[in-house]
Design a protein around this motif. Structure first.
Motif, PDB file in Angstrom:
ATOM      1  N   TRP A  22      -0.110  -6.079   6.473  1.00 42.30           N
ATOM      2  CA  TRP A  22      -0.285  -4.734   5.924  1.00 42.30           C
ATOM      3  C   TRP A  22       1.043  -3.971   5.916  1.00 42.30           C
ATOM      4  O   TRP A  22       2.031  -4.429   6.487  1.00 42.30           O
ATOM      5  CB  TRP A  22      -1.314  -3.955   6.753  1.00 42.30           C
ATOM      6  N   ALA A  23       1.038  -2.802   5.265  1.00 39.60           N
ATOM      7  CA  ALA A  23       2.194  -1.905   5.266  1.00 39.60           C
ATOM      8  C   ALA A  23       1.703  -0.469   5.136  1.00 39.60           C
ATOM      9  O   ALA A  23       0.623  -0.219   4.587  1.00 39.60           O
ATOM     10  CB  ALA A  23       3.140  -2.249   4.125  1.00 39.60           C
ATOM     11  N   ASP A  24       2.493   0.472   5.651  1.00 38.87           N
ATOM     12  CA  ASP A  24       2.137   1.902   5.611  1.00 38.87           C
ATOM     13  C   ASP A  24       1.904   2.397   4.192  1.00 38.87           C
ATOM     14  O   ASP A  24       1.041   3.230   3.948  1.00 38.87           O
ATOM     15  CB  ASP A  24       3.245   2.760   6.235  1.00 38.87           C
ATOM     16  N   TRP A  25       2.696   1.907   3.232  1.00 40.94           N
ATOM     17  CA  TRP A  25       2.640   2.401   1.862  1.00 40.94           C
ATOM     18  C   TRP A  25       1.501   1.783   1.048  1.00 40.94           C
ATOM     19  O   TRP A  25       1.294   2.127  -0.106  1.00 40.94           O
ATOM     20  CB  TRP A  25       3.972   2.142   1.165  1.00 40.94           C
ATOM     21  N   CYS A  26       0.735   0.883   1.653  1.00 35.16           N
ATOM     22  CA  CYS A  26      -0.298   0.130   0.932  1.00 35.16           C
ATOM     23  C   CYS A  26      -1.663   0.816   1.062  1.00 35.16           C
ATOM     24  O   CYS A  26      -2.255   0.820   2.139  1.00 35.16           O
ATOM     25  CB  CYS A  26      -0.331  -1.298   1.508  1.00 35.16           C
TER      26      CYS A  26
END
Length: 107
Positions: free
Chosen positions: A28-32
């Motif tokens: 995962w990523a914060d911007w997703c």
């Protein structure tokens, strides 16, 4: 283990590959946006399937080695590891019922 655990490039082998129980790893990523949508579903699965499966989360941006090693291109990507091997790959946010249908044969 009632909540997802956080893994890093450094802890991946110990937490995931050496696990006695299947491990579903959430890349995962914060911007997703879809990553944020699937997070509560994974928390529910972690709580309900305690002892049968571990849910692990790895931050794609902070840990580039592991996603690169397993060819993770899109987020969220969920990889199910059993005995250190990838046995399922799920790309994109899915509803809980769809995830459980994929996971249940491995539990």
């Amino acid at each position: 283990m009632t909540a997802p655990i956080t893994v890093t490039d450094a802890t991946f082998a110990d937490e995931v590959l050496s696990s006695d129980t299947p491990v579903l790893v959430d890349f995962w990523a914060d911007w997703c946006g879809p990553c944020r949508m699937i997070a509560p579903v994974l928390e529910q699965i972690a709580a309900e399937q305690d002892g049968k499966i571990k849910i692990a989360k790895i931050d794609y941006d902070a840990n580039p080695v592991t996603p690169n090693k397993y060819g993770v291109m899109g987020l969220p990507t969920l990889l199910l590891y059993k005995n250190g091997e990838v046995v399922e790959q799920i790309v994109g946010a899915k509803p809980k019922r769809a995830l459980m249908k994929i996971l249940e044969p491995h539990l």
